[in-house]
Design a protein around this motif. Structure first.
Motif, PDB file in Angstrom:
ATOM      1  N   VAL A   5       0.809  -1.218   0.000  1.00  0.00           N
ATOM      2  CA  VAL A   5       0.000   0.000   0.000  1.00  0.00           C
ATOM      3  C   VAL A   5       0.847   1.275   0.000  1.00  0.00           C
ATOM      4  CG1 VAL A   5      -1.727   1.319   1.284  1.00  0.00           C
ATOM      5  CG2 VAL A   5      -1.964  -1.160   1.053  1.00  0.00           C
ATOM      6  N   ALA A  44      -1.541  -1.728  -7.881  1.00  0.00           N
ATOM      7  CA  ALA A  44      -2.947  -1.372  -7.658  1.00  0.00           C
ATOM      8  C   ALA A  44      -3.880  -2.479  -8.132  1.00  0.00           C
ATOM      9  CB  ALA A  44      -3.270  -0.065  -8.380  1.00  0.00           C
ATOM     10  N   LEU A  47      -3.878  -5.149  -5.505  1.00  0.00           N
ATOM     11  CA  LEU A  47      -4.648  -4.725  -4.333  1.00  0.00           C
ATOM     12  C   LEU A  47      -6.153  -4.761  -4.614  1.00  0.00           C
ATOM     13  CD1 LEU A  47      -2.454  -1.719  -3.114  1.00  0.00           C
ATOM     14  CD2 LEU A  47      -2.707  -3.943  -2.012  1.00  0.00           C
ATOM     15  N   LEU A  48      -6.552  -4.373  -5.826  1.00  0.00           N
ATOM     16  CA  LEU A  48      -7.972  -4.431  -6.179  1.00  0.00           C
ATOM     17  C   LEU A  48      -8.472  -5.868  -6.135  1.00  0.00           C
ATOM     18  CD1 LEU A  48     -10.606  -3.202  -7.186  1.00  0.00           C
ATOM     19  CD2 LEU A  48      -9.687  -3.326  -9.526  1.00  0.00           C
ATOM     20  N   VAL A  75      -7.172   1.186   1.879  1.00  0.00           N
ATOM     21  CA  VAL A  75      -7.472   0.732   0.524  1.00  0.00           C
ATOM     22  C   VAL A  75      -8.685  -0.190   0.563  1.00  0.00           C
ATOM     23  CG1 VAL A  75      -6.622  -0.509  -1.500  1.00  0.00           C
ATOM     24  CG2 VAL A  75      -5.047   0.899  -0.164  1.00  0.00           C
ATOM     25  N   ALA A  80      -8.932   1.290  -4.483  1.00  0.00           N
ATOM     26  CA  ALA A  80      -8.118   0.452  -5.367  1.00  0.00           C
ATOM     27  C   ALA A  80      -8.542   0.611  -6.824  1.00  0.00           C
ATOM     28  CB  ALA A  80      -8.216  -1.008  -4.939  1.00  0.00           C
ATOM     29  N   ILE A 130      -6.187   7.003  -1.196  1.00  0.00           N
ATOM     30  CA  ILE A 130      -5.991   6.003  -0.141  1.00  0.00           C
ATOM     31  C   ILE A 130      -5.869   6.625   1.251  1.00  0.00           C
ATOM     32  CG2 ILE A 130      -4.901   4.406  -1.766  1.00  0.00           C
ATOM     33  CD1 ILE A 130      -2.201   5.072  -0.528  1.00  0.00           C
TER      34      ILE A 130
END
Length: 518
Positions: A5, A44, A47-48, A75, A80, A130
């Motif tokens: 992050v 990203a 993370l999504l 996040v 994200a 974020i």
């Protein structure tokens, strides 16, 4: 995953530092910028996938401070998704600017200044998305605004300096209002952490809640260019270099919209100003699109349509149901991509024709058919023709409003339909005059549309320039992304619906601490 992050912000800042040190080495700066944004896009995306599949946001307390005392990076699906889309847009615009700078010997985008400023702008955007507390959100705004001050005045022409000053003054007023609101919230609640604010806000008297609510709405509405606080945008954006205008139009106002979404769904979920938002949404849609219809310069037409379509997003927020919030997120993603693409296409028109005035540009269909296609597809998309993503997003908003069924909702639906038709009219009129009209017909046509207003500070370019392949490829890539929003509308809209449902579910401080592993 939590270790990834902070990289969303630190990598662009590190890349900006390297690009600044390598100021005399163009290839190094270009390589660093492209690599940085590509890595951020990959992170990203990971993370999504993680937050959507796992169903739980990721919270990181910077410096190991216990939540809520330290800086928290947060996040969830919304943050994200926006970082993924922003990375794609920033990368495409960067490639466009690389081609323009190489061809023009960096006349419009001086490489030694552009790349560090561009990466700092990216860092500010990502940080805003974020941020887990209001002050860090403010810091994100200031980072991106400082970089935008540099980018909007690149080239140091008279028109750019003049409009840049207006942009700076308006941005500073918005920042002062935001900072004052943060100070008042901290004084009233003893915290700036968004989760704690949402929990403690109901303890305040209704009058105090309303005051704090309106102050944040005012500050964020200036940044999002919501009418009547949008007066600065149509004159500021068209004067900047094409890639700068594209990224500003696509992303900067959406950071303001993102802040409005957090305000309405998280901070003040119990404070109802929806009627006010409906009135503002309708005024933003109608006034913005009427401004677009009255313009004869492509960048100003797009700038006014940018204002009008912010109204759709405010409309979705005012409906305040999970379905409406999901539709707002989808329309926001659509607008980021399509608006950026249109500004890139107009940048190609400017280079090929030597102007962006529809009173002067003629015969581009025969001279540059590829540019015609690259303009036409996102134009009809923004106008809301089926089956494109613009139609899907608007239909979803209208459907959510119809479910509520109040008279003011019906008025807003009619206003949204009128706005969509007038948007299509303005963009297709520009298409017809610039691409289909031949030079021998220009005198007769100009006499019929002489009432249209020329841009007062756009600085019409008279020199026609070569279009490097990388500029065309970057624009074509963005057009492909706009089409992908339609092809993959089902999966994307499912994610947006999950975002809409989760945003209206309160998050406790205990949950936040658990997500951060504390």
């Amino acid at each position: 995953m939590s270790s990834l992050v902070p990289l969303l912000v630190t990598l662009p800042l590190l890349g900006a530092a390297i690009a600044l040190i390598a100021g005399r080495h163009r290839k190094t700066q270009v390589g660093v910028s492209i690599a940085t944004l590509t890595i951020v896009l990959v992170i990203a995306s990971i993370l999504l996938w993680a937050v959507d599949a796992g169903g739980r946001p990721i919270a990181v307390s910077i410096g190991g401070w216990p939540i809520p005392f330290g800086i928290v990076l947060y996040v969830d699906r919304l943050a994200a998704l926006l970082v993924v889309v922003s990375s794609i847009v920033l990368l495409a615009v960067l490639l466009f600017s690389v081609g323009q700078g190489a061809e023009d010997d960096d006349e419009d985008t001086p490489v030694s200044i552009f790349h560090p400023s561009y990466l700092i702008l990216a860092a500010g955007i990502f940080n805003a998305f974020i941020a887990g507390d209001l002050f860090n959100l403010y810091v994100g705004f200031e980072i991106l605004l400082v970089a935008s001050y540099v980018l909007i005045t690149l080239g140091s022409t008279e028109s750019r300096i003049r409009t840049g000053v207006v942009y700076i003054v308006v941005s500073l007023v918005s920042s002062i209002l935001f900072l004052a609101a943060i100070a008042m919230i901290y004084g009233a609640l003893g915290t700036v952490n968004m989760v704690q604010i949402s929990q403690r806000m109901t303890e305040l008297p209704q009058e105090t809640q309303l005051l704090l609510h309106l102050m944040l709405l005012l500050a964020f509405s200036i940044k999002a260019a919501v009418f009547p606080l949008s007066f600065w945008l149509p004159d500021s954006y068209p004067t900047a270099p094409a890639p700068v205008t594209a990224v500003f139009a696509g992303l900067l106002t959406k950071v303001g919209v993102y802040a409005l979404i957090r305000t309405e769904t998280q901070l003040f979920a119990e404070s109802d100003v929806n009627t006010l938002l409906m009135v503002v949404a309708l005024a933003t849609m109608i006034v913005g699109v009427l401004g677009a219809v009255a313009q004869a310069e492509l960048k100003r037409i797009l700038s006014f349509t940018l204002v009008s379509h912010i109204g759709y997003m405010v409309f979705g927020l005012a409906i305040a149901t999970p379905a409406a919030i999901g539709a707002t997120i989808y329309y926001m993603i659509h607008h980021i991509v399509v608006q950026t693409t249109l500004f890139l296409a107009v940048g190609l028109v400017e280079r090929r024709a030597g102007s962006t005035s529809i009173l002067q540009v003629t015969g581009l269909m025969r001279a540059a058919p590829l540019i015609a296609v690259l303009y036409f597809i996102p134009a009809v998309n923004l106008g809301g023709l089926p089956p494109f993503s613009g139609f899907i997003g608007k239909y979803a908003l209208f459907d959510a409003a119809a479910e509520v069924g109040t008279p003011i909702m019906m008025v807003l639906i009619v206003g949204g339909i009128v706005t969509s038709l007038l948007t299509l009219y303005a963009l297709m009129r520009a298409w017809n005059l610039s691409f289909w009209r031949e030079e021998e017909d220009s005198a007769e046509t100009e006499s019929r549309i002489s009432y249209l207003g020329e841009a007062p500070a756009a600085g019409i370019q008279t020199e026609r320039r070569v279009i490097p392949r990388i500029m065309t490829a970057a624009t074509a890539g963005m057009v492909a992304v706009t089409v992908a929003l339609t092809i993959f509308a089902g999966p994307l809209y499912d994610v947006c619906e999950r975002i809409g449902a989760s945003l209206l579910e309160p998050v406790s401080l205990t949950q936040l601490q658990e997500e951060a592993g504390q």
